[in-house]
Design an enzyme around this catalytic site. Structure first.
Site, PDB file in Angstrom:
ATOM      1  N   CYS A 125      -0.990   7.040   3.846  1.00  0.00           N
ATOM      2  CA  CYS A 125       0.010   6.508   3.015  1.00  0.00           C
ATOM      3  C   CYS A 125       1.321   6.847   2.532  1.00  0.00           C
ATOM      4  O   CYS A 125       2.170   6.235   3.276  1.00  0.00           O
ATOM      5  CB  CYS A 125      -0.473   6.130   2.243  1.00  0.00           C
ATOM      6  SG  CYS A 125       0.451   4.322   1.430  1.00  0.00           S
ATOM      7  N   CYS A 126       1.161   8.456   2.359  1.00  0.00           N
ATOM      8  CA  CYS A 126       2.787   8.437   2.015  1.00  0.00           C
ATOM      9  C   CYS A 126       3.108   9.381   3.427  1.00  0.00           C
ATOM     10  O   CYS A 126       4.336   9.053   3.888  1.00  0.00           O
ATOM     11  CB  CYS A 126       2.281  10.028   1.158  1.00  0.00           C
ATOM     12  SG  CYS A 126       2.430   9.861  -0.222  1.00  0.00           S
ATOM     13  N   CYS A 208       5.080   5.815  -6.653  1.00  0.00           N
ATOM     14  CA  CYS A 208       4.672   4.116  -5.735  1.00  0.00           C
ATOM     15  C   CYS A 208       3.281   3.452  -7.848  1.00  0.00           C
ATOM     16  O   CYS A 208       2.928   4.510  -7.840  1.00  0.00           O
ATOM     17  CB  CYS A 208       4.192   4.015  -4.788  1.00  0.00           C
ATOM     18  SG  CYS A 208       5.088   4.660  -3.137  1.00  0.00           S
ATOM     19  N   CYS A 211       0.163   4.504  -7.598  1.00  0.00           N
ATOM     20  CA  CYS A 211      -0.454   6.058  -7.819  1.00  0.00           C
ATOM     21  C   CYS A 211      -0.139   6.769  -8.821  1.00  0.00           C
ATOM     22  O   CYS A 211      -0.163   8.062  -8.948  1.00  0.00           O
ATOM     23  CB  CYS A 211      -0.143   6.539  -6.315  1.00  0.00           C
ATOM     24  SG  CYS A 211      -1.329   6.008  -4.935  1.00  0.00           S
ATOM     25  N   CYS A 234       3.896  13.860  -1.904  1.00  0.00           N
ATOM     26  CA  CYS A 234       3.434  13.281  -1.666  1.00  0.00           C
ATOM     27  C   CYS A 234       3.755  13.793  -0.112  1.00  0.00           C
ATOM     28  O   CYS A 234       3.978  13.458   0.724  1.00  0.00           O
ATOM     29  CB  CYS A 234       4.730  11.950  -1.668  1.00  0.00           C
ATOM     30  SG  CYS A 234       6.127  12.651  -1.712  1.00  0.00           S
TER      31      CYS A 234
END
Length: 245
Positions: A125-126, A208, A211, A234
């Site tokens: 995702c990062c 984010c 998270c 990240c």
């Protein structure tokens, strides 16, 4: 101060040692000034608009009022973060603040990788929403600025003012390496700077929304990032390590 005359040249290990020696006693403002004098418009500041980021934005505005600043808009930031950016744009209207978005929308990401990728595969995702967009945003740059401080975490303890960034193949300049958390807030309050309201609600480090969680008293400032996972970064500030797809 520096023997470097061409900012586009490839720097050697000897050059980085030279930078460290010549800059080691400078204040953060002087490091910023040196960096813009050397790299000019090929220096980009990647800002998360955390407390350290606000300090650097203010310092940069005094050295290069039209500096380019990029924010990685993952589309899952806190509303308070977007509100802060709005206030910063009003306070520093000449700064070029670019909102950098991922190629994949959240809907496309869900369709391709499943729902809530930040929970099931946070590294990927990062990679999709932060690392790849920053790489694209830094195209054409020779160097980038970061608000890393040595006391933020063990992985950042050896950060220098000027670093060879193997991940993005650029020079990374970190003016705040010697600052403490108290130094950051002393500067913010002394200069009456706007900051993210979440800092007053137990969020020392803000990323984010899915998270990021508040930390308990006595916990590490980054304990609220990816809480309950082995993940602590990240990926922007670590050596190259591709996320698996």
């Amino acid at each position: 101060m520096t023997r470097i005359t061409n900012p586009d040249q490839s720097f050697t290990e000897s050059d980085y040692l030279f930078f460290q020696e010549r800059l080691k006693h400078l204040k953060a403002e002087d490091v910023i000034r040196w960096a813009y004098e050397l790299f000019h418009d090929k220096l980009t500041y990647a800002c998360s608009f955390g407390a350290e980021g606000i300090v650097l934005v203010d310092m940069i505005s005094k050295t290069k009022p039209d500096a380019r600043i990029v924010f990685l808009d993952t589309h899952v930031h806190f509303a308070e973060t977007y509100e802060l950016i709005h206030r910063i744009k009003k306070k520093y209207p000449t700064l070029q603040i670019d909102m950098i978005e991922p190629d994949l929308t959240l809907e496309d990401q869900k369709a391709e990788y499943g729902d809530r990728l930040w929970a099931t595969r946070p590294d990927l995702c990062c990679e999709i929403r932060k690392n790849r967009p920053l790489k694209k945003a830094l195209e054409g740059s020779t160097a980038w600025l970061s608000g890393l401080r040595r006391d933020q975490s063990p992985t950042r303890a050896n950060t220098e003012f000027v670093n060879q960034d193997d991940k993005f193949q650029l020079v990374k300049v970190c003016p705040l390496i010697h600052w403490s958390w108290q130094d950051v807030w002393d500067y913010i309050h002394a200069n009456e700077l706007p900051y993210n309201e979440l800092h007053d609600q137990g969020y020392p480090s803000i990323g984010c929304e899915p998270c990021t969680f508040p930390v308990k008293e006595g916990e590490d400032h980054r304990a609220g990032r990816w809480s309950g996972m082995e993940k602590t970064e990240c990926g922007l500030h670590v050596k190259p390590n591709s996320a698996k797809e």
